[in-house]
Design a protein around this motif. Structure first.
Motif: not given
Length: 104
Positions: A46, A19, A14-17, A50, A84-86
């Motif tokens: 962050c 952002l 998860f790539t919310d971190c 997560c 960026s979010k992926q």
């Protein structure tokens, strides 16, 4: 002390971190994310971002988790910065559920 990405990130990614990171200290490969300990400013933004609770301050790690400090340092120097979010990995939602964290 810098923050580190622990084993909970494995097979999720998860790539919310990224952002919420003000300094772009997150790096990633095809399985997980890593924090560059030199770039990290310890803002802790962050941590709540997560969805699998994979980010901790290095000083708060258990003895069994200490190895993640070196893993993050090593891997962040050899993987690209993620800004960026992926899309999470296939199976990430099932892994999140298996870890005991429901949808955010």
């Amino acid at each position: 002390m810098p923050h580190v990405v622990t084993g909970n990130c494995s097979d999720c990614r998860f790539t919310d971190c990224v952002l919420v990171c003000p300094v772009a200290c997150f790096h990633g490969d095809d399985q997980r994310m890593y924090i560059d300990p030199i770039a990290c400013v310890d803002c802790a933004a962050c941590v709540p971002a997560c969805p699998v609770h994979a980010i901790s301050e290095s000083g708060d790690l258990s003895q069994d988790e200490q190895m993640w400090i070196q893993v993050n340092a090593d891997k962040s120097s050899s993987t690209p910065v993620i800004r960026s979010k992926q899309t999470p990995l296939t199976g990430a939602e099932a892994r999140r559920a298996a870890l005991g964290y429901g949808p955010s």
